[in-house]
Enzyme design. Structure first.
Site, PDB file in Angstrom:
ATOM      1  N   GLY A  37      -5.597   0.855   8.984  1.00  0.00           N
ATOM      2  CA  GLY A  37      -4.610   0.163   9.821  1.00  0.00           C
ATOM      3  C   GLY A  37      -5.110  -1.270   9.831  1.00  0.00           C
ATOM      4  N   ARG A  46      -3.027   8.280   2.742  1.00  0.00           N
ATOM      5  CA  ARG A  46      -1.866   7.463   2.341  1.00  0.00           C
ATOM      6  C   ARG A  46      -0.966   8.157   1.334  1.00  0.00           C
ATOM      7  NH1 ARG A  46      -3.434   1.353   0.909  1.00  0.00           N
ATOM      8  NH2 ARG A  46      -3.974   2.340  -1.054  1.00  0.00           N
ATOM      9  N   ASP A  90       6.153  -5.341   6.563  1.00  0.00           N
ATOM     10  CA  ASP A  90       6.801  -6.488   7.217  1.00  0.00           C
ATOM     11  C   ASP A  90       6.927  -7.696   6.290  1.00  0.00           C
ATOM     12  OD1 ASP A  90       4.033  -6.600   7.363  1.00  0.00           O
ATOM     13  OD2 ASP A  90       3.962  -7.558   9.313  1.00  0.00           O
ATOM     14  N   ASP A  91       5.865  -8.000   5.540  1.00  0.00           N
ATOM     15  CA  ASP A  91       5.948  -9.175   4.664  1.00  0.00           C
ATOM     16  C   ASP A  91       6.938  -8.953   3.518  1.00  0.00           C
ATOM     17  OD1 ASP A  91       4.304 -10.829   6.015  1.00  0.00           O
ATOM     18  OD2 ASP A  91       2.509 -10.400   4.833  1.00  0.00           O
ATOM     19  N   ARG A 104       0.939  -5.710  -5.029  1.00  0.00           N
ATOM     20  CA  ARG A 104       0.885  -6.580  -3.857  1.00  0.00           C
ATOM     21  C   ARG A 104       1.305  -8.032  -4.149  1.00  0.00           C
ATOM     22  NH1 ARG A 104      -0.775  -4.424   0.766  1.00  0.00           N
ATOM     23  NH2 ARG A 104      -2.157  -2.628   0.758  1.00  0.00           N
ATOM     24  N   ASP A 118       0.437   1.836   8.604  1.00  0.00           N
ATOM     25  CA  ASP A 118      -0.113   1.146   9.771  1.00  0.00           C
ATOM     26  C   ASP A 118       0.790   1.277  11.007  1.00  0.00           C
ATOM     27  OD1 ASP A 118      -1.834   0.447   7.807  1.00  0.00           O
ATOM     28  OD2 ASP A 118      -1.652  -1.719   8.040  1.00  0.00           O
ATOM     29  N   LYS A 120       8.272   0.605   5.324  1.00  0.00           N
ATOM     30  CA  LYS A 120       7.137   1.417   4.874  1.00  0.00           C
ATOM     31  C   LYS A 120       5.829   0.839   5.375  1.00  0.00           C
ATOM     32  CE  LYS A 120       4.623  -0.120   2.318  1.00  0.00           C
ATOM     33  NZ  LYS A 120       3.598  -0.796   1.510  1.00  0.00           N
ATOM     34  N   THR A 121       4.927   1.615   5.851  1.00  0.00           N
ATOM     35  CA  THR A 121       3.495   1.318   5.999  1.00  0.00           C
ATOM     36  C   THR A 121       2.867   2.355   6.914  1.00  0.00           C
ATOM     37  OG1 THR A 121       1.744  -0.164   6.715  1.00  0.00           O
ATOM     38  CG2 THR A 121       3.824  -0.469   7.847  1.00  0.00           C
ATOM     39  N   GLY A 158       0.809  -1.223   0.000  1.00  0.00           N
ATOM     40  CA  GLY A 158       0.000   0.000   0.000  1.00  0.00           C
ATOM     41  C   GLY A 158       0.837   1.266   0.000  1.00  0.00           C
TER      42      GLY A 158
HETATM   43  P1  FBP Z   1       0.734  -1.921   3.617  1.00  0.00           P
HETATM   44  O1  FBP Z   1       0.791  -2.746   4.853  1.00  0.00           O
HETATM   45  O2  FBP Z   1       1.043  -2.652   2.392  1.00  0.00           O
HETATM   46  O3  FBP Z   1       1.546  -0.672   3.766  1.00  0.00           O
HETATM   47  O4  FBP Z   1      -0.769  -1.407   3.401  1.00  0.00           O
HETATM   48  C1  FBP Z   1      -1.456  -0.823   4.438  1.00  0.00           C
HETATM   49  C2  FBP Z   1      -2.886  -0.476   4.080  1.00  0.00           C
HETATM   50  O5  FBP Z   1      -2.996   0.894   3.786  1.00  0.00           O
HETATM   51  C3  FBP Z   1      -3.803  -0.870   5.229  1.00  0.00           C
HETATM   52  O6  FBP Z   1      -3.871   0.146   6.179  1.00  0.00           O
HETATM   53  C4  FBP Z   1      -5.086  -1.169   4.529  1.00  0.00           C
HETATM   54  O7  FBP Z   1      -5.841  -2.122   5.235  1.00  0.00           O
HETATM   55  C5  FBP Z   1      -4.650  -1.734   3.224  1.00  0.00           C
HETATM   56  O8  FBP Z   1      -3.371  -1.204   2.964  1.00  0.00           O
HETATM   57  C6  FBP Z   1      -5.584  -1.405   2.096  1.00  0.00           C
HETATM   58  O9  FBP Z   1      -5.164  -2.087   0.971  1.00  0.00           O
HETATM   59  P2  FBP Z   1      -5.563  -1.745  -0.519  1.00  0.00           P
HETATM   60  O10 FBP Z   1      -4.636  -0.663  -0.952  1.00  0.00           O
HETATM   61  O11 FBP Z   1      -5.259  -2.998  -1.250  1.00  0.00           O
HETATM   62  O12 FBP Z   1      -6.976  -1.316  -0.536  1.00  0.00           O
END
Ligand code: FBP
Length: 552
Positions: free
Chosen positions: A248, A425, A172-173, A142, A202, A199-200, A78
């Protein structure tokens, strides 16, 4: 460009002392060797080439230019504000190692690396992207890089483009997989380094050595600004309860930070719900009691914050979701049966246990539909899409009606639902994220220049002024624990959930009863990029409290 973007593009992030003085041509100091005693056997045997790597920091060294390098970079997962500045820091760091170094951006995340879809990032291209939000310079994706077949394709792409090192900017992944890829390359002597960046939004990729992941600062500031506005609206109109779900995916760090910033009346923290094994009914009663008490004081309004991942932390919901995932994986047609169910026995006939059937049937019909009809490509329930804020509004409304009937509530309840996620974001990075990201990228270049692999770039002492930040390289295996994934034990970077004995939660817990009953709202406002540094350079309250700062 907007006027703000035009001025913002001229922002020059500071660097810590060591980089300011010597650029990326610094010496590497091997800090304490990683203590592998505590690492589980599976981690030691999975990372034989990298498990004993020491943490590293940097020292003065007017080293000659490094050999000419070509580096590839990807975003993974994300969006998070500041990603472009990681690339800018990486680019500038690589050029300070050797002006002939090249940086290639792989398009659309891991997929670009697999198909060798890249382009050279030049100074001119980068100029437009410095200090901007989003990942649009190269895009993200992803796809998980996990299998040996994928690793071989990555190697082939690197060979075709003459790449010496890859930088993975991810959560983390993605950083776990970067560590696995680095180990794989070492085992087959591929001669390609792999370095990660945390990065994230969350905020759950953090630990003793990584104080925060980038993007958390900006996202929680955007959301807190919006919530502050809602607080003012609630106080002015005095007729709405605003229920705000906050992004998050699992951890509640964003919700906790927004609670600390705005003093909302109610903030649910998933980790506490799980720790206390609170049922949905208990949560609904907790919220309804606060609504009723405020109503008794003539306050038929308020703000409730709900973490995105809440539903999975409520024990009976977690079980229900797991059972649904298992059932529907085998027979996807059961989703229609469940959607049409009229009685609890219709539900149990699908194979759900009696407890899960009761939990399912207690949900409002619209939420039941989201549980069974909204599924990801693997057939799993899309938990993050469940409208928990609406679920709570409906359940609280029902509970208040019961309380009214029994004479324990007298008031008016009108719920408004909100979901803040994507709004935060890709915002232009706060000064903190703009600088932190630049430093992370520069550190990544330094690690590559030092010939290191299976490291994640970091910087500590982030509550101090930037010149005193301490850039570091952290060996990826040292951050791992073993978790059960798809029925198998797997070493993965430990996800950091909110710690209930940590300073941020304790600060919140000591004040929440007062915030529930009083109008103690705080309006942090929108992110400030210019002007008084006390405003524009402030970090999050979470980071401050974790670093021992005193918050008034
Ligand atoms: P990452 O862990 O990849 O940084 O993504 C976080 C996030 O923004 C979460 O907070 C949210 O649940 C998810 O991505 C939403 O995913 P998408 O962009 O696939 O809708």
């Amino acid at each position: 460009m907007s006027i703000l973007e035009k001025y913002r593009s001229t922002y020059v992030p500071e660097l810590p002392y060591i980089f300011r003085e010597f650029g990326a041509r610094v010496g590497i100091i091997e800090d304490d060797a990683t203590d592998t005693q505590d690492l589980e056997d599976l981690i030691r045997t999975s990372f034989t080439h990298t498990v004993n790597n020491p943490r590293v920091s940097f020292r003065k060294n007017n080293a000659p230019a490094s050999k000419r390098l070509t580096v590839g970079v990807i975003f993974s997962g994300g969006q998070a504000s500041g990603g472009h500045n990681v690339i800018a820091g990486l680019f500038d760091g690589l050029k300070s190692l050797n002006v002939e170094n090249r940086l290639l951006g792989f398009r659309n995340g891991p997929d670009g690396l697999l198909s060798n879809d890249n382009f050279e990032i030049t100074k001119e291209i980068l100029t437009e992207y410095r200090n901007t939000g989003g990942f649009d310079l190269i895009g993200s994706g992803r796809t998980k890089l996990e299998s040996h077949e994928q690793f071989d394709r990555v190697e082939a792409s690197c060979r075709a483009s003459g790449i010496n090192a890859i930088v993975v900017i991810g959560g983390d992944d993605s950083n776990t997989n970067a560590g696995v890829l680095a180990e794989y390359f070492l085992a087959k002597n591929a001669g390609i380094q792999v370095v990660g960046c945390p990065k994230t939004i969350d905020g759950d990729l953090k630990n003793e050595w990584i104080e925060i992941s980038f993007g958390f600062d900006t996202a929680s500031k955007v959301f807190s600004g919006l919530i502050g506005n809602l607080c003012r609206d609630a106080l002015s109109a005095k007729k709405y309860w605003h229920f705000v779900k906050l992004m998050g995916r699992s951890a509640s760090h964003v919700t906790l930070e927004c609670a600390l910033q705005t003093h909302a009346n109610i903030s649910l923290i998933s980790e506490e719900v799980s720790d206390k094994k609170q049922t949905l009914e208990e949560i609904v009663r907790y919220v309804s009691d606060i609504v009723a008490k405020r109503a008794a004081n003539g306050m038929n309004y308020g703000i409730a914050l709900i973490p995105e991942g809440l539903i999975e932390f409520i024990p009976e919901m977690k079980t229900l979701i797991a059972e649904l995932n298992d059932l529907l994986a085998v027979n996807s047609e059961l989703s229609d049966v469940l959607a049409a169910a009229r009685t609890e026995s219709d539900v149990t006939s699908t194979g759900l246990t009696a407890e899960s059937a009761a939990a399912y049937f207690a949900l409002p019909p619209s939420i039941r539909m989201q549980l069974v009809l909204d599924r990801d490509p693997h057939g799993n329930v899309q938990v993050s899409k469940i409208e928990t804020e609406n679920l709570l509004i409906q359940k609280v409304q029902e509970q208040l009606m019961r309380m009214e009937a029994s004479g324990t509530y007298c008031g008016k309840f009108s719920g408004q639902n909100h979901f803040y996620g994507y709004e935060g974001r890709c915002a232009a990075p706060s000064n903190f994220d703009a600088t932190y990201c630049y430093v992370l990228g520069f550190t990544g270049a330094t690690l590559i220049g030092g010939g290191l692999t299976a490291y994640i770039a970091s910087a500590r002492n982030l509550s101090a002024s930037v010149k005193d930040w301490e850039p570091l390289g952290i060996p990826i295996p040292s951050l791992m624990n073993v978790e059960r994934r798809h029925g198998k034990n797997k070493p993965v970077i430990r996800k950091a959930l909110v710690e209930l004995d940590g300073a941020p939660f304790e600060y919140f817990a000591a004040r929440r009863d007062r915030w529930a009953m009083e109008d103690h709202y705080c309006s942090p406002g929108g992110i400030q990029y210019f002007g008084n540094k006390e405003i524009s350079d402030q970090t999050t309250i979470t980071l401050g409290l974790e670093n021992g700062c005193v918050i008034e």
